[in-house]
Enzyme design. Structure first.
Site, PDB file in Angstrom:
ATOM      1  N   HIS A  98      -7.970  -5.078  -1.143  1.00  0.00           N
ATOM      2  CA  HIS A  98      -6.728  -4.432  -0.714  1.00  0.00           C
ATOM      3  C   HIS A  98      -6.299  -4.942   0.660  1.00  0.00           C
ATOM      4  O   HIS A  98      -7.077  -4.937   1.609  1.00  0.00           O
ATOM      5  CB  HIS A  98      -6.944  -2.920  -0.669  1.00  0.00           C
ATOM      6  CG  HIS A  98      -5.712  -2.114  -0.432  1.00  0.00           C
ATOM      7  ND1 HIS A  98      -4.687  -2.053  -1.341  1.00  0.00           N
ATOM      8  CD2 HIS A  98      -5.334  -1.324   0.610  1.00  0.00           C
ATOM      9  CE1 HIS A  98      -3.738  -1.250  -0.884  1.00  0.00           C
ATOM     10  NE2 HIS A  98      -4.101  -0.806   0.318  1.00  0.00           N
ATOM     11  N   GLU A 120      -8.585  -4.725  -5.694  1.00  0.00           N
ATOM     12  CA  GLU A 120      -8.054  -3.811  -4.687  1.00  0.00           C
ATOM     13  C   GLU A 120      -9.146  -2.930  -4.068  1.00  0.00           C
ATOM     14  O   GLU A 120      -9.213  -2.752  -2.857  1.00  0.00           O
ATOM     15  CB  GLU A 120      -6.995  -2.894  -5.316  1.00  0.00           C
ATOM     16  CG  GLU A 120      -5.717  -3.579  -5.729  1.00  0.00           C
ATOM     17  CD  GLU A 120      -4.756  -3.767  -4.569  1.00  0.00           C
ATOM     18  OE1 GLU A 120      -5.076  -3.321  -3.453  1.00  0.00           O
ATOM     19  OE2 GLU A 120      -3.684  -4.352  -4.788  1.00  0.00           O
ATOM     20  N   SER A 124       0.847  -1.189   0.000  1.00  0.00           N
ATOM     21  CA  SER A 124       0.000   0.000   0.000  1.00  0.00           C
ATOM     22  C   SER A 124       0.891   1.251   0.000  1.00  0.00           C
ATOM     23  O   SER A 124       1.699   1.412  -0.907  1.00  0.00           O
ATOM     24  CB  SER A 124      -0.953  -0.042   1.193  1.00  0.00           C
ATOM     25  OG  SER A 124      -1.990   0.900   1.048  1.00  0.00           O
TER      26      SER A 124
END
Length: 489
Positions: free
Chosen positions: A391, A296, A178
């Site tokens: 995600h 995601e 991330s």
């Protein structure tokens, strides 16, 4: 209690046993930082320093990460032993540049270190207001990208000291997820990072998610207005314990959400955007493995989250510079391929993460070896929730921690963990093999081809994004700006 003492150039440190390996927690890698200034190297200490507890996290909104303090520049090491020269895997945590900590339970490095016979390092860096707002226009001592300066200082410390913990100082792989993935994507093209590591693994990072100097200054001025602060003295006088509240109020005030805090292309530490920099060949000799989860941004399918994030507003901002034909054609392509509901999440996933990754790979791969992967696996809970491979859902598999962080939720409905453990072992083998050799076992990306190993119930190799979707982005303003150099702004 058995003692585990490492005698490093920094000084002797005492660790403890953790999951079959030795763990050293809370080692300071820099002096307590001056606010908005780069860190200063840690001076060696005498005697044996206990490294048995994690150090404080940077002040941030999540109170679960207490204790918090501006004196937060600490790292943690997991190693099978102090003898030998093992590959080093240096992990950069995520958190939208606004939060996170290397001490989070999900990032415990014991399983990865033991299973892979590697040395795992996690660490804290400054985040949010303290790490990624650019107040350099207020005072000469203030700098942009303080959190990125911290990352570099941590890498310098590892380079100088990791041999005492059983690590190979000439075989350091940076991997981050991330926001940490975005940082990882920047490091190979950063002149100041040259020689500090040899390989990188980018997990769900965005090489296009940086900001220009002027934009960074606008955001910082917006904070000054929000906080009622006029000058450097006012910034320095904000009590550390009040920073999380100031940060919360500012994020709500500025309307940028997860994009509030970003790396600034400041022309100094960060000379240019990653794609433009990669075109010059500056990263030559640094192999890269880069990938994403399949969906995601699937949390946008959850109505309360989508409403809170103003999905329609974000989409409008993302395509406002495109031709009307493009605004209609791209969403239609996703609806036809994935259906209306899932198509929107896939489009956001590509716009925020994957297309930028693909364009980065195409430029990076002209000079360096690069491989792609994609995490497709869904547990029953991920299917039922409609989140799919969302995600951060790959973190438990990479670290092998199934009862921490995201693992507490995504494995709730799993009747058996056999397949989960098998897939985790395969991902760990692939990541460790790349860290050890700089190569992956599937085809690398060359001449515009984007093969990716897809981790699912059955692993396979497929294009990271289907060709018909990639074609939709040709000749878009989005692609043009993604390739732009800072000199063209």
């Amino acid at each position: 209690m058995q003692e585990f003492i490492a005698h490093a150039p920094c000084g002797a440190v005492r660790g403890s046993e953790d999951g079959g390996v030795i763990a050293w927690r809370g080692i300071p890698y820099a002096q307590p930082p001056a606010r908005f200034s780069p860190p200063m190297p840690m001076q060696p200490w005498s005697g044996v320093r206990d490294a048995l507890e994690f150090g404080p996290s940077c002040p941030q909104e999540d109170v679960k990460r207490a204790p918090m303090a501006e004196d937060c520049l600490y790292l943690n090491i997991w190693s099978p032993g102090t003898a030998g020269k093992r590959p080093v895997m240096f992990f950069i945590h995520g958190g939208s540049f606004a939060g996170g900590s290397g001490s989070e339970e999900a990032y415990n490095g014991a399983n990865l270190a033991r299973n892979g016979d590697v040395v795992v390092v996690t660490f804290n860096y400054r985040v949010g207001i303290l790490g990624f707002l650019d107040f350099s226009f207020i005072h000469d001592d203030f700098h942009a990208n303080c959190g990125l300066f911290d990352v570099l200082e941590a890498l310098r410390w590892v380079k100088a000291n990791i041999a005492a913990f059983g690590g190979d100082l000439d075989n350091i792989t940076v991997f981050g997820q991330s926001a940490g993935g975005t940082i990882t994507s920047v490091l190979p093209v950063l002149p100041a990072a040259r020689g500090l590591f040899s390989k990188c693994i980018v997990m769900s990072g965005g090489p296009t998610l940086l900001q220009g100097c002027r934009e960074g200054h606008r955001t910082a001025r917006s904070f000054l207005e929000s906080a009622g602060v006029r000058d450097a003295r006012g910034l320095r006088s904000i009590p550390a314990e009040e920073i999380p509240a100031f940060q919360r109020e500012f994020v709500a005030h500025c309307g940028l959400g997860a994009g509030t805090f970003r790396i600034s292309v400041d022309g100094a530490l960060v000379p240019d955007y990653p794609i433009a920099a990669a075109r010059t060949g500056i990263a030559k000799g640094i192999p890269m493995l880069i990938g994403t989860t399949r969906e995601e941004m699937s949390f946008l399918l959850i109505k309360p989250l989508a409403k809170a994030l103003d999905v329609d507003g974000i989409m409008q901002a993302g395509v406002e510079h495109e031709e009307d034909e493009c605004k209609e054609r791209i969403p239609l392509a996703y609806r036809q391929r994935y259906g209306k509901r899932r198509g929107q999440a896939m489009m956001f996933s590509d716009m925020v993460f994957r297309m930028g990754n693909i364009w980065y790979v195409q430029e990076y791969g002209r000079h360096c070896d690069v491989w792609m992967y994609r995490f497709d696996y869904e547990t029953p809970a991920m299917k039922v929730s409609g989140l799919h491979a969302f995600h951060s859902s790959d973190i438990p598999f990479v670290f092998g921690n199934f009862k921490a962080g995201m693992g507490k939720l995504i494995f709730l409905l799993s009747p058996s963990m056999k397949k989960v453990r098998e897939l985790s072992q395969e991902m760990q083998r692939d990541f460790v093999s790349f860290a050890r050799t700089g190569r992956a076992a599937w085809p690398q990306c060359r001449n515009g081809d984007i093969p990716a190993k897809c981790y699912g119930k059955r692993c396979s190799v497929s294009p990271a994004v289907e060709e018909q979707i990639v074609r939709q982005y040709e000749n878009t303003h989005f692609k043009k700006t993604s390739f732009m150099s800072s000199k063209e702004e």
